[in-house]
Motif scaffolding. Structure first.
Motif: not given
Length: 70
Positions: A35, A37, A42, A61
């Motif tokens: 993952i 961000v 994400r 998110g």
């Protein structure tokens, strides 16, 4: 937000992903799912053995990621 637009308009996170695929955080006990961000989103991706990636999804998110990533 369409995935290509996120990649183009991002501050560089998605670009870094293409050059440093291990940058994302490992997801749970799955060593190949990561993952990254990027802003409020994400980016979930699968890291392939050959170093390439498959984007599994771009999740806001505020949403539960478990609902979208196995």
């Amino acid at each position: 937000l369409p995935i290509p637009r996120l990649f183009v308009s991002s501050g560089g996170g998605a670009w870094v992903l293409s050059t440093c695929p291990h940058m994302g955080t490992q997801y749970r006990a799955e060593p190949h799912i990561r993952i990254l961000v990027e802003g409020s989103y994400r980016i979930a991706y699968l890291l392939r053995p050959d170093g390439n990636i498959d984007v599994l999804g771009v999740i806001h998110g505020a949403l539960p990621i478990e609902r979208y990533v196995p």
